[in-house]
Scaffold this active site. Structure first.
Site, PDB file in Angstrom:
ATOM      1  N   LYS A  22       0.848  -1.202   0.000  1.00 44.06           N
ATOM      2  CA  LYS A  22       0.000   0.000   0.000  1.00 44.06           C
ATOM      3  C   LYS A  22       0.881   1.249   0.000  1.00 44.06           C
ATOM      4  CE  LYS A  22      -0.360  -0.320   5.027  1.00 44.06           C
ATOM      5  NZ  LYS A  22      -1.198  -0.845   6.134  1.00 44.06           N
ATOM      6  N   TYR A 242      14.377  30.280   7.464  1.00 44.61           N
ATOM      7  CA  TYR A 242      13.118  30.926   7.860  1.00 44.61           C
ATOM      8  C   TYR A 242      12.960  30.924   9.372  1.00 44.61           C
ATOM      9  CZ  TYR A 242      11.448  30.664   3.026  1.00 44.61           C
ATOM     10  OH  TYR A 242      11.291  30.802   1.688  1.00 44.61           O
ATOM     11  N   MET A 290      10.950  24.346   1.900  1.00 50.86           N
ATOM     12  CA  MET A 290      10.239  23.492   0.951  1.00 50.86           C
ATOM     13  C   MET A 290      11.213  22.623   0.143  1.00 50.86           C
ATOM     14  SD  MET A 290       7.641  24.483  -2.159  1.00 50.86           S
ATOM     15  CE  MET A 290       6.362  25.192  -1.139  1.00 50.86           C
TER      16      MET A 290
HETATM   17  C1  LIG Z   1      -0.444  -1.949   6.662  1.00 49.59           C
HETATM   18  C2  LIG Z   1      -1.009  -3.222   7.087  1.00 49.59           C
HETATM   19  C3  LIG Z   1      -0.169  -4.294   7.407  1.00 49.59           C
HETATM   20  C4  LIG Z   1       1.335  -4.175   7.455  1.00 49.59           C
HETATM   21  O1  LIG Z   1       1.717  -3.561   8.660  1.00 49.59           O
HETATM   22  P1  LIG Z   1       3.263  -3.352   9.031  1.00 49.59           P
HETATM   23  O2  LIG Z   1       3.217  -2.811  10.413  1.00 49.59           O
HETATM   24  O3  LIG Z   1       3.796  -2.361   8.048  1.00 49.59           O
HETATM   25  O4  LIG Z   1       3.898  -4.671   8.909  1.00 49.59           O
HETATM   26  C5  LIG Z   1      -0.762  -5.499   7.705  1.00 49.59           C
HETATM   27  N1  LIG Z   1      -2.098  -5.642   7.728  1.00 49.59           N
HETATM   28  C6  LIG Z   1      -2.938  -4.616   7.444  1.00 49.59           C
HETATM   29  C7  LIG Z   1      -4.402  -4.832   7.489  1.00 49.59           C
HETATM   30  C8  LIG Z   1      -2.423  -3.384   7.118  1.00 49.59           C
HETATM   31  O5  LIG Z   1      -3.248  -2.371   6.843  1.00 49.59           O
END
Ligand SMILES: *Cc1c(COP(=O)(O)O)cnc(C)c1O
Length: 345
Positions: A22, A242, A290
């Site tokens: 993801k 800044y 930035m």
């Molecule tokens: C993101 C996620 C993982 C992985 O988690 P990590 O802590 O990065 O290993 C596993 N299961 C679900 C449902 C997730 O959303």
């Protein structure tokens, strides 16, 4: 990535692996994730468009949508691209019951075993299972839950053991493969796994918490690199950046690094956050802009315009930078913006 995947598999040799990709493979690039995790049994993610992209890039093994679908139309895509989907609430269940065209779906029914994020409460779980089992469109049901505190051996409010007890008790005698473990559970609770594991952060070589990545035997998959594009010599009393947050107490040589919050480097990283210049450890000074930041070159006298700067990577753990900035490696990885060029190793 391959190394860390092999490590995850070796922790739990009898389980199959969903490599979690993801958020653009935690900032590493979807394509890089796909190639790095060729040995995984499946890829898991949130974004429907990225799931489609994985198919178009040639991934033929299973793909799991960790939050499932959001509207009835998504089911067409799920079917067309042979995606597996989580069902975590009654509303999704109703969509499935009403759907005529989602034939042959593989559904992962999610239980809220205490984290109170996604999932059906234990009291509703078995009824939901029966409803799913009665759906003509559903071919197979797996069972899934998620841990809140797996980086701890035990936890005063909600331990892995307690969540596992709820999950097992509630799903007792139900058929279907089980999946529970994120990276922290894989590394620290090897008796709490199930048929499939779901490693994310560990595959990218950062720590899920508890021990450091090095102590856990992980290798960073990412190095964030830039260079010095400017140098200033400042006198005692002069300020930089800044807000003039950092004022020199002595004569100092300052490097300007071409990296800022538009690249995803955290703006809230304070003076003192570690960076490497020409391989030497030094620190951020003043506010992150930035596109740039200032760093101290006092300890790097041979630094010059064009000197290589490592913001994080093999010799500077991302978790160390994250700690200085009050966050975690996960957030730094995911925050990398599209303008940062991803160069596969
Ligand atoms: C993101 C996620 C993982 C992985 O988690 P990590 O802590 O990065 O290993 C596993 N299961 C679900 C449902 C997730 O959303």
């Amino acid at each position: 990535m391959q190394f860390n995947l092999a490590l995850a598999k070796s922790c739990v040799p009898h389980s199959k692996t969903w490599a979690v990709v993801k958020a653009n493979a935690y900032g590493h690039g979807l394509n890089n994730g796909m190639r790095g995790f060729a040995a995984a049994d499946g890829l898991a993610l949130i974004e429907l468009e990225s799931a489609v992209q994985l198919r178009e890039l040639g991934w033929t093994k299973p793909i799991l949508l960790l939050e499932g679908f959001f509207q009835p139309e998504d089911l067409k895509i799920i079917k067309e691209y042979r995606l597996e989907t989580v069902v975590h609430c009654e509303e999704q269940l109703e969509i499935l019951e009403k759907s005529a065209d989602a034939i042959g779906l593989e559904v992962h029914l999610k239980m809220n075993s205490g984290m109170n994020r996604l999932g059906l409460k234990p009291a509703q779980f078995r009824k939901a299972f029966e409803r799913l089992a009665a759906c003509k469109s559903v071919k197979k049901i797996a069972l899934i839950t998620h841990f809140a505190n797996a980086e701890f051996a035990t936890h005063g409010v909600l331990s892995v053991a307690e969540q596992m007890r709820v999950f097992q008790e509630t799903s007792k005698n139900l058929p279907g493969e089980r999946s529970c473990a994120n990276s922290a559970a894989i590394l620290m609770h090897q008796d709490m796994q199930g048929d499939w594991i779901r490693p994310g952060i560990m595959l990218y070589g950062a720590s899920p918490g508890g021990k450091s990545a090095a102590e856990l035997g992980l290798k960073p998959a990412m190095r964030l690199e830039s260079e010095i594009i400017g140098i200033q010599n400042v006198l005692p009393g002069e300020a930089m950046g800044y807000g003039s947050l950092f004022v020199a107490e002595r004569t100092m040589r300052i490097g300007v690094v071409a990296c800022g919050y538009a690249d995803g480097y955290p703006r809230h990283a304070p003076s003192g956050t570690p960076v490497l210049v020409e391989g030497s450890k030094t620190q951020v000074l003043g506010r992150i802009s930035m596109d740039m930041m200032n760093v101290d070159l006092t300890s790097v006298p041979d630094a010059h315009i064009g000197s290589k700067v490592i913001l994080w990577g093999d010799s500077l753990p991302i978790d160390e930078v994250a700690r200085a900035a009050g966050t975690i490696g996960y957030e730094l990885m995911c925050a990398l913006t599209p303008r940062v060029r991803r160069i596969p190793a």
